[in-house]
Design a protein around this motif. Structure first.
Motif, PDB file in Angstrom:
ATOM      1  N   SER A 123       0.811  -1.222   0.000  1.00 12.46           N
ATOM      2  CA  SER A 123       0.000   0.000   0.000  1.00 12.46           C
ATOM      3  C   SER A 123       0.839   1.265   0.000  1.00 12.46           C
ATOM      4  CB  SER A 123      -0.926  -0.001   1.227  1.00 12.46           C
ATOM      5  OG  SER A 123      -1.809  -1.100   1.188  1.00 12.46           O
ATOM      6  N   GLY A 124       2.138   1.120   0.255  1.00 17.07           N
ATOM      7  CA  GLY A 124       3.020   2.275   0.198  1.00 17.07           C
ATOM      8  C   GLY A 124       3.503   2.795   1.536  1.00 17.07           C
ATOM      9  N   PHE A 125       3.202   2.099   2.622  1.00 14.45           N
ATOM     10  CA  PHE A 125       3.685   2.515   3.931  1.00 14.45           C
ATOM     11  C   PHE A 125       5.150   2.136   4.127  1.00 14.45           C
ATOM     12  CE2 PHE A 125      -0.900   1.738   5.128  1.00 14.45           C
ATOM     13  CZ  PHE A 125      -1.210   3.060   5.411  1.00 14.45           C
ATOM     14  N   LEU A 126       5.828   2.875   4.985  1.00 10.38           N
ATOM     15  CA  LEU A 126       7.125   2.443   5.497  1.00 10.38           C
ATOM     16  C   LEU A 126       6.879   1.389   6.568  1.00 10.38           C
ATOM     17  CD1 LEU A 126       9.013   5.849   5.978  1.00 10.38           C
ATOM     18  CD2 LEU A 126       9.537   4.074   4.292  1.00 10.38           C
ATOM     19  N   VAL A 127       7.549   0.240   6.454  1.00 14.57           N
ATOM     20  CA  VAL A 127       7.398  -0.848   7.416  1.00 14.57           C
ATOM     21  C   VAL A 127       8.788  -1.219   7.931  1.00 14.57           C
ATOM     22  CG1 VAL A 127       6.666  -3.238   7.744  1.00 14.57           C
ATOM     23  CG2 VAL A 127       5.321  -1.715   6.281  1.00 14.57           C
ATOM     24  N   PRO A 128       8.991  -1.284   9.253  1.00 12.06           N
ATOM     25  CA  PRO A 128      10.304  -1.658   9.776  1.00 12.06           C
ATOM     26  C   PRO A 128      10.705  -3.062   9.321  1.00 12.06           C
ATOM     27  CG  PRO A 128       8.897  -0.772  11.522  1.00 12.06           C
ATOM     28  CD  PRO A 128       8.018  -0.996  10.330  1.00 12.06           C
ATOM     29  N   PRO A 129      12.005  -3.316   9.143  1.00 11.63           N
ATOM     30  CA  PRO A 129      12.442  -4.682   8.851  1.00 11.63           C
ATOM     31  C   PRO A 129      11.863  -5.657   9.874  1.00 11.63           C
ATOM     32  CG  PRO A 129      14.273  -3.160   8.637  1.00 11.63           C
ATOM     33  CD  PRO A 129      13.140  -2.373   9.212  1.00 11.63           C
ATOM     34  N   THR A 130      11.304  -6.756   9.370  1.00  8.17           N
ATOM     35  CA  THR A 130      10.550  -7.679  10.212  1.00  8.17           C
ATOM     36  C   THR A 130      10.932  -9.113   9.883  1.00  8.17           C
ATOM     37  OG1 THR A 130       8.681  -6.129  10.249  1.00  8.17           O
ATOM     38  CG2 THR A 130       8.221  -8.396  10.899  1.00  8.17           C
ATOM     39  N   PRO A 151       1.923  13.736   3.404  1.00  6.98           N
ATOM     40  CA  PRO A 151       1.575  13.393   2.021  1.00  6.98           C
ATOM     41  C   PRO A 151       1.689  11.895   1.763  1.00  6.98           C
ATOM     42  CG  PRO A 151       2.996  15.338   2.074  1.00  6.98           C
ATOM     43  CD  PRO A 151       2.954  14.800   3.476  1.00  6.98           C
ATOM     44  N   GLY A 152       0.694  11.352   1.092  1.00  8.49           N
ATOM     45  CA  GLY A 152       0.697   9.948   0.711  1.00  8.49           C
ATOM     46  C   GLY A 152       0.067   9.010   1.708  1.00  8.49           C
ATOM     47  N   ILE A 153      -0.081   9.438   2.956  1.00 13.15           N
ATOM     48  CA  ILE A 153      -0.617   8.539   3.976  1.00 13.15           C
ATOM     49  C   ILE A 153      -2.092   8.230   3.728  1.00 13.15           C
ATOM     50  CG2 ILE A 153      -1.283   8.399   6.412  1.00 13.15           C
ATOM     51  CD1 ILE A 153       1.589   7.682   6.033  1.00 13.15           C
ATOM     52  N   THR A 154      -2.887   9.237   3.394  1.00 12.04           N
ATOM     53  CA  THR A 154      -4.314   9.009   3.176  1.00 12.04           C
ATOM     54  C   THR A 154      -4.551   8.012   2.050  1.00 12.04           C
ATOM     55  OG1 THR A 154      -4.876  11.228   3.992  1.00 12.04           O
ATOM     56  CG2 THR A 154      -6.519  10.112   2.630  1.00 12.04           C
ATOM     57  N   GLU A 155      -3.794   8.140   0.978  1.00 15.32           N
ATOM     58  CA  GLU A 155      -3.923   7.211  -0.144  1.00 15.32           C
ATOM     59  C   GLU A 155      -3.512   5.800   0.265  1.00 15.32           C
ATOM     60  OE1 GLU A 155      -3.579  11.344  -1.594  1.00 15.32           O
ATOM     61  OE2 GLU A 155      -2.382  10.107  -0.207  1.00 15.32           O
ATOM     62  N   ALA A 156      -2.457   5.695   1.064  1.00 18.07           N
ATOM     63  CA  ALA A 156      -2.004   4.375   1.514  1.00 18.07           C
ATOM     64  C   ALA A 156      -3.016   3.738   2.463  1.00 18.07           C
ATOM     65  CB  ALA A 156      -0.639   4.503   2.197  1.00 18.07           C
TER      66      ALA A 156
END
Length: 316
Positions: free
Chosen positions: A138-145, A251-256
């Motif tokens: 979806s375009g979010f930043l996700v921590p290494p998991t 910016p970009g969070i609502t779309e994600a």
């Protein structure tokens, strides 16, 4: 809008968030039928037919009855499980299965009903690895998991990405000396990880050097972003130490957010982010039946009204 029929609310008896929403709906003259799956079959009954026009029939409580072919919306919150204490263990297993697939199947198939959220979609979204994968897409930043049952892989991950935190993949309650407890999010080091890691699956994630947390509650097409200030690793461990402020989404969070909800076919989501030293928002998780109402008196955001609008289908 009265021809749309009632709002069905599925939750347990102790649910203050739902109480607020129901009060709002009652004030608007919107009929509500509230029940808990744990009430079945003692004080809850159902008679449903599968017809060419969809599910038809009635659901009845001691004080209310709903025409299943004219349900406006269904608010699926936190019902308790089915229970048949008068039956032996083997018969109970049979009865629970029939209730789950019978009553549950009917409630999941109501014609023209808006689900907030659909119980099957909630189930899909509760798998944390699926949620993290959807967040990346979806375009979010996700921590290494890392999701693993291998001790060596876990130790290697911690050494590479430290500091690292451990999170439960799900958090069922358990009791210690009669007190309800749950597994906390906590930081781990490589030397703390022994062969017991192989006993089940675990989730490890790089700890973000954060300045704050953000809870984003999406209710239909309305987005409410609340900055949560604290010095806690997990802010949910002590609400008395929290501060709240309304913030705009970057910016970009609502779309994600919308892309994520569309992926799981949800209309509500309680998203958790942490904000790093550069102001970037990192996705942590989304709870598709999460709590949110406690933030309204802290911020003045009209969240109860937004949920009532959605359930009323005010824009329909």
């Amino acid at each position: 809008m009265s021809d749309l029929g009632p709002v069905l609310v599925v939750t347990n008896l102790d649910d203050p968030t739902t109480d607020l929403v129901i009060d709002e709906l009652h004030g608007r003259g919107v009929p509500v039928v509230r029940f808990d799956s744990g009430d079945f079959p003692t004080t809850l009954s159902i008679a449903a037919s599968i017809t060419p026009d969809g599910v038809q029939g009635t659901l009845s409580t001691p004080t209310r009855s709903a025409d299943l072919s004219h349900v406006r919306s269904l608010y699926y919150r936190r019902p308790s499980g089915f229970a048949f204490p008068h039956l032996d263990e083997q018969t109970t297993r049979f009865a629970v299965t029939q209730a789950r697939y019978g009553l549950g199947g009917v409630l999941a198939s109501l014609p023209g009903c808006l689900y907030v959220n659909h119980p099957h979609r909630i189930g899909d979204a509760e798998f944390k690895p699926s949620g993290l994968a959807a967040a990346v897409d979806s375009g979010f930043l996700v921590p290494p998991t890392l999701v693993t049952s291998d001790p060596d892989s876990a130790r290697t991950f911690v050494k590479r990405h430290g500091p690292v935190i451990y999170k439960p993949l799900s958090a069922p309650l358990y009791r210690i000396d009669g007190v309800s407890c749950t597994v906390k999010v906590q930081e781990v080091t490589a030397d703390e990880l022994d062969e017991s890691v192989a006993g089940t699956v675990h989730l490890f994630q790089r700890r973000i050097d954060k300045t704050a947390d953000v809870r984003v509650t999406v209710i239909g097409d309305q987005v409410f972003c609340v900055r949560i200030g604290s010095d806690l690793l997990d802010w949910r461990t002590d609400y008395s130490r929290l501060t709240y402020s309304v913030v705009p989404p970057p910016p970009g969070i609502t779309e994600a957010l919308q892309a994520y909800l569309d992926h799981f076919r949800l209309v509500f989501g309680a998203f958790d982010f942490c904000v790093d030293q550069e102001g970037r928002w990192w996705f942590l998780e989304c709870n598709s039946s999460g709590q949110w109402a406690w933030m309204e008196p802290e911020t003045g955001l009209p969240m109860v009204a937004a949920m009532a609008d959605l359930l009323e289908r005010k824009s329909a």
